[in-house]
Design a protein around this motif. Structure first.
Motif, PDB file in Angstrom:
ATOM      1  N   SER A  69       0.827  -1.213   0.000  1.00 27.67           N
ATOM      2  CA  SER A  69       0.000   0.000   0.000  1.00 27.67           C
ATOM      3  C   SER A  69       0.862   1.263   0.000  1.00 27.67           C
ATOM      4  CB  SER A  69      -0.924   0.000   1.218  1.00 27.67           C
ATOM      5  OG  SER A  69      -0.141   0.093   2.377  1.00 27.67           O
ATOM      6  N   ARG A  70       2.100   1.116  -0.365  1.00 29.50           N
ATOM      7  CA  ARG A  70       3.005   2.256  -0.309  1.00 29.50           C
ATOM      8  C   ARG A  70       2.527   3.424  -1.162  1.00 29.50           C
ATOM      9  NH1 ARG A  70       8.372   4.126   1.157  1.00 29.50           N
ATOM     10  NH2 ARG A  70       8.042   5.929  -0.157  1.00 29.50           N
ATOM     11  N   ASP A  71       2.103   3.145  -2.369  1.00 36.80           N
ATOM     12  CA  ASP A  71       1.651   4.222  -3.265  1.00 36.80           C
ATOM     13  C   ASP A  71       0.468   4.949  -2.649  1.00 36.80           C
ATOM     14  OD1 ASP A  71       3.576   3.389  -4.939  1.00 36.80           O
ATOM     15  OD2 ASP A  71       2.238   2.179  -6.218  1.00 36.80           O
ATOM     16  N   GLU A 150      13.175   0.489   3.953  1.00 40.81           N
ATOM     17  CA  GLU A 150      12.561   0.743   2.661  1.00 40.81           C
ATOM     18  C   GLU A 150      12.673  -0.500   1.772  1.00 40.81           C
ATOM     19  OE1 GLU A 150      10.334   3.584   0.782  1.00 40.81           O
ATOM     20  OE2 GLU A 150      11.066   3.417   2.811  1.00 40.81           O
ATOM     21  N   ASN A 151      13.801  -1.205   1.960  1.00 41.88           N
ATOM     22  CA  ASN A 151      14.080  -2.412   1.176  1.00 41.88           C
ATOM     23  C   ASN A 151      13.196  -3.579   1.650  1.00 41.88           C
ATOM     24  OD1 ASN A 151      15.170  -4.693   0.040  1.00 41.88           O
ATOM     25  ND2 ASN A 151      17.288  -3.950   0.201  1.00 41.88           N
ATOM     26  N   ARG A 152      12.417  -4.109   0.731  1.00 40.91           N
ATOM     27  CA  ARG A 152      11.480  -5.182   1.104  1.00 40.91           C
ATOM     28  C   ARG A 152      12.180  -6.404   1.679  1.00 40.91           C
ATOM     29  NH1 ARG A 152       6.519  -5.296  -2.914  1.00 40.91           N
ATOM     30  NH2 ARG A 152       6.300  -3.049  -3.083  1.00 40.91           N
ATOM     31  N   ILE A 153      13.299  -6.757   1.031  1.00 42.77           N
ATOM     32  CA  ILE A 153      14.026  -7.944   1.488  1.00 42.77           C
ATOM     33  C   ILE A 153      14.429  -7.778   2.951  1.00 42.77           C
ATOM     34  CG2 ILE A 153      16.018  -9.426   1.071  1.00 42.77           C
ATOM     35  CD1 ILE A 153      14.059  -9.443  -1.209  1.00 42.77           C
ATOM     36  N   LYS A 154      14.932  -6.596   3.257  1.00 45.38           N
ATOM     37  CA  LYS A 154      15.344  -6.338   4.639  1.00 45.38           C
ATOM     38  C   LYS A 154      14.144  -6.376   5.578  1.00 45.38           C
ATOM     39  CE  LYS A 154      19.593  -3.639   4.287  1.00 45.38           C
ATOM     40  NZ  LYS A 154      20.168  -2.299   4.368  1.00 45.38           N
TER      41      LYS A 154
END
Lengths: 260, 425
Positions: A69-71, A150-154
Motif C-alpha cells: 500500500s506504499r503508493d 525501505e528495502n522489502r528484502i530487509k
C-alpha cells in the motif's frame, strides 16, 4: 484515523489473503474436530499450530501490506492528514482484520460443535484470547519493521528474524541458561524468562489450563501459583499489553521521522 | 481299622448334628446379636434377619457362622468398632456394617480380625467405616465380594479399606473399594493373593504394600486414586493383568516401585497416568507385555536399578516413553513396540532395522534441570528432539532397543478410559 482504519479494514477483509487465512483455520479446525471429536484435544493440537503460525503470518502479512500500500500511503501523505493517524490507522486495520479471520476460523467450528455450556469453554476463550494478543503484538512488530526498512528484502528478513527469535532462539537461550545454572534454584528465573516472551507466555497460559500441566511438576506449580493469583494474571496481561504498546510507539516514532 | 474310621465319621456326624441354628431378629427370642453369640456354642450358625442392630462392639470369640438375610445393618453409631473376630473358623457373610466414626487415637475398624485363622468375610457392605477390614496376625482367610465405601476427606483423618498387618495366606478377591486413604494396605503380609478387586477414588493409594513377600496381584483395577499404587521393600511378587488407569496429578503414579526384588510385572495396562511406572532401587524385575498408553511418562527409572528386563511391551503415545537419571547399567530393553519409532524394516521380519533410543533428549534435559519442563511443547524442544533423533549426540550410550517392533503386540490395547464396563462400578 477512524477513516483510515475503516478503509484498511474493509480493504483487507475483502482481500484474498485474509480469506485464505481465515479459511485455513476454518478447515483445519473443522478437520481436527471431525477427526478427534474431543474438543479439549483439538484445543491442544490447535495450540501447537497457532502459536507457530499466528506470529509468523502476522509479521509477514503486516510487512506485505505496508509495502503493497506504499503508493496509497504516499497519496494520503499529500493530504492534510496526521502522519501518526495514517500509520496507526493502518496498523489497527491489519490487526483487526486478521483478528476477525482468526475468530471466525477458530470460533465458528467450535460454536457449531457446541462449545457453549461445556467445560471446554474456558480453554477455548484462553486459546482465542491468547492468539488475538499475539496477532496484535506481531502485526505491530512487522509493521514497524517494514516502516524501518525501505528495502522489502530487509523488511521481510527482519520479520522472519523476529519470529525466529521469539519462537525458537529465545527458548534455546533460556534452555541453555537453565542447564548451565542448574545447580541454582531456577524456578523464578524460568518464570521471569517465560513472561517476557509473548509466545512462551501464551503457551504456558494454555498449558496450565490443560491436564498436561500435571507433567510440569514443581515448576508447573510455581507457574500455577503465580498465574493463578490476581497479581500474576495482571502482570501477565500487562506484559502482553506492553508488547502491543511498544511496537505502536515504534510505529509512531518512525512515522514522524521518516523521510518519504 | 475300619471300625476306627467308622467311629470317627460317626463322631463327626454326631458333632455336626449338634451344631445348632440360631435366629436373630427384632421379634425373635434373641433380638441382639451379642446375646446370640453369647448363647451359641462353637460350630453353630447364626442367621440374622434384616434390621438395625446397634450394640457397640461385638466380639466373636467362638467358631461361628454368621449369616445376614438381606443385609442387616450393624451400626457403630460413629462411636466404636463394630465386629471383632478373635476365634478361628469364623464366617461372616451378608452384613452391612456402618458408621464406625474416625478417631485420631485408635485404628477403629468395621471388621477386625485378631490372631485368628481360617476366617471367611464375604458379601458384606461396609459403609462409612473408618478402617474397613483390619487384619492383625491373621492367617488363612478369605475376604471376597465385599463392597467397602468410605467418605474420606483428608489423609490424616481417614483409614484404609482393607488393612493387613503381620498376616499370611490371605486371599482378597472381587472386592470393590473406594473413598478411603489406601484401598488395600499390606504391611508384613506374606504368601497372599489379591485378585479381581476394584480400588478407586481413594485419597492416597489404591494398593499400598511394604515388607510383604511372595504375594500375587492379578486382574485388579486401580483407578483414579490420589497417588496410584505404591509398592515398597518387598521380594518375589507377581503383578499380572492389572489395570492402572487415570491416576493423574502432580504426585500421582500408576505404579511406584521402590526397593523391590525378583518381581514379575506382566500383561498390565497403564493408561493416562502422570507416571506409568516409577522405579527406584529395584533389581531383577521382568516387565513383559505391558501396555503403556497416553501416560505423561511411561517409565521413569531412578537410580540403583539393575538387572531389570523390559521386553515386549507396548509404548503408545506417551509424552515421554522413558526417562533415566542414571547409567543404563545392566538393565535391558529389548523387543518392545515404541509408537515413536520411525524407522524402516527392509527384510520385513517385523523388527526395525535400526535400534531405537527411547529417551528423548528433552526428557534427558528435564532430568538434569527440572525447570526446563516449562519449555514442554515449544517449537524449540520439538526441533531439539528431532535433531537428536536424526543424529544422536547426547543420548546415553547403551540405552537402545536393538529389536524394536514395527507393529504393536497383538494383545488388545484398547482404551479403558471410556470403557463403560470398567467405569460402571
Amino acid at each position: 484515523m477512524k477513516n483510515i482504519l475503516r478503509y484498511s479494514f474493509f480493504d483487507l477483509i475483502r482481500s484474498r489473503w485474509t480469506i485464505i487465512y481465515g479459511g485455513f483455520y476454518l478447515i483445519l479446525t473443522f478437520a481436527l474436530i471431525w477427526l478427534s471429536g474431543d474438543l479439549l484435544k483439538v484445543i491442544t493440537s490447535l495450540m501447537n499450530i497457532t502459536l507457530m503460525l499466528v506470529p509468523l503470518i502476522a509479521l509477514l502479512f503486516s510487512s506485505m501490506y505496508y509495502y503493497h500500500s506504499r503508493d496509497f500511503v504516499e497519496l494520503l501523505l499529500a493530504q492534510p492528514l496526521k502522519r501518526t493517524h495514517i500509520f496507526i490507522g493502518q496498523y489497527w486495520g491489519i490487526a483487526i482484520s486478521l483478528s476477525v479471520s482468526l475468530i471466525v476460523g477458530l470460533g465458528l467450528p467450535f460454536l457449531i460443535f457446541g462449545v457453549l455450556g461445556t467445560s471446554v469453554l474456558y480453554h477455548f476463550f484462553t486459546l482465542i484470547g491468547v492468539n488475538l494478543m499475539l496477532t496484535f503484538i506481531f502485526v505491530g512488530l512487522g509493521f514497524a519493521g517494514a516502516l524501518r526498512y525501505e528495502n522489502r528484502i530487509k523488511g521481510f528478513g527482519l520479520g522472519i528474524l523476529i519470529w525466529l527469535f521469539f519462537a525458537v532462539i529465545y527458548d534455546g537461550i533460556v534452555l541453555l541458561g537453565l542447564v548451565v545454572f542448574r545447580d541454582y534454584p531456577l524456578d523464578h528465573f524460568a518464570l521471569g524468562a517465560s513472561i517476557f516472551n509473548p509466545i512462551d507466555l501464551s503457551r504456558i497460559l494454555i498449558l496450565l489450563k490443560l491436564d498436561i500441566s500435571a507433567l510440569m511438576g514443581y515448576t508447573g506449580a510455581v507457574f500455577q501459583k503465580f498465574l493463578g493469583s490476581t497479581t500474576g494474571i495482571i502482570i501477565a496481561i500487562a506484559v502482553l499489553m506492553l508488547w502491543v504498546v511498544f511496537p505502536i510507539g515504534r510505529i509512531r516514532f518512525l512515522a514522524l521521522r521518516k523521510d518519504f | 481299622m475300619k471300625a476306627y474310621l467308622f467311629t470317627i465319621i460317626l463322631i463327626i456326624n454326631f458333632s455336626q448334628s449338634q451344631a445348632a441354628n440360631w435366629q436373630v431378629c427384632a421379634e425373635c427370642s434373641c433380638s441382639q446379636l451379642s446375646e446370640a453369640i453369647e448363647a451359641a456354642s462353637p460350630g453353630d450358625t447364626l442367621t440374622v434377619d434384616s434390621g438395625l442392630y446397634q450394640e457397640g462392639r461385638i466380639i466373636i470369640g467362638k467358631s461361628l457362622v454368621l449369616r445376614g438375610n438381606n443385609y442387616p445393618r450393624i451400626d457403630g453409631k460413629g462411636e466404636s468398632e463394630v465386629i471383632t473376630i478373635t476365634a478361628d473358623h469364623v464366617s461372616l457373610v451378608g452384613f452391612q456394617i456402618q458408621n464406625v466414626g474416625h478417631s485420631y487415637l485408635e485404628d477403629r475398624a468395621g471388621i477386625r480380625v485378631q490372631k485368628a485363622k481360617h476366617f471367611i468375610i464375604q458379601n458384606n457392605r461396609l459403609i462409612n467405616t473408618f478402617f474397613g477390614i483390619y487384619l492383625e496376625h491373621a492367617q488363612y482367610g478369605l475376604i471376597s465380594h465385599n463392597f467397602i465405601e468410605g467418605q474420606a476427606i483428608e489423609e490424616m483423618s481417614s483409614g484404609n479399606a482393607i488393612h493387613l498387618w503381620y498376616s499370611k495366606h490371605v486371599e482378597i478377591t472381587d472386592n470393590e473399594i473406594s473413598g478411603h486413604r489406601d484401598g488395600i494396605y499390606f504391611e508384613f503380609v506374606d504368601n497372599s493373593q489379591v485378585r479381581r478387586n476394584k480400588s478407586h477414588h481413594n485419597l492416597r493409594y489404591g494398593l499400598h504394600f511394604m515388607f510383604s513377600n511372595d504375594d500375587e496381584y492379578h486382574q485388579n483395577i486401580f483407578r483414579e486414586n490420589g497417588a496410584g499404587v505404591a509398592v515398597m521393600f518387598s521380594k518375589k511378587i507377581r503383578l499380572t493383568e492389572n489395570q492402572f488407569i487415570e491416576n493423574w496429578g502432580r504426585a500421582a503414579y500408576g505404579l511406584l516401585l521402590k526397593e523391590i526384588y525378583d518381581a514379575d510385572i506382566i500383561d498390565n495396562h497403564f493408561e493416562h497416568n502422570t507416571l506409568g511406572i516409577h522405579v527406584e532401587g529395584c533389581s531383577r524385575i521382568l516387565y513383559k507385555a505391558n501396555t503403556f498408553l497416553y501416560n505423561g511418562w511411561a517409565m521413569r527409572v531412578a537410580g540403583g536399578c539393575s538387572k531389570n528386563e523390559i521386553k515386549g511391551n507396548n509404548f503408545i503415545d506417551n509424552t515421554f516413553d522413558l526417562s533415566m537419571n542414571s547409567q543404563v547399567g545392566d538393565n535391558y530393553f529389548d523387543g518392545n513396540y515404541w509408537s515413536d519409532y520411525a524407522s524402516y524394516d527392509l527384510d520385513r521380519d517385523g523388527i526395525g532395522d535400526v535400534p531405537h533410543n527411547p529417551v528423548k533428549l528433552f526428557s534427558y534435559v528435564v532430568n538434569q534441570s527440572p525447570e526446563a519442563i516449562m519449555l514442554l511443547r515449544s517449537t524449540f524442544v520439538d526441533l531439539l528432539n528431532f535433531s537428536e533423533k536424526v543424529s544422536p549426540v547426547f543420548s546415553p550410550p547403551g540405552l537402545e532397543d536393538q529389536q524394536p517392533h514395527i507393529k504393536p503386540f497383538s494383545q488388545n490395547f484398547k482404551t479403558y478410559a471410556d470403557d463403560s464396563a470398567s467405569q460402571d462400578f
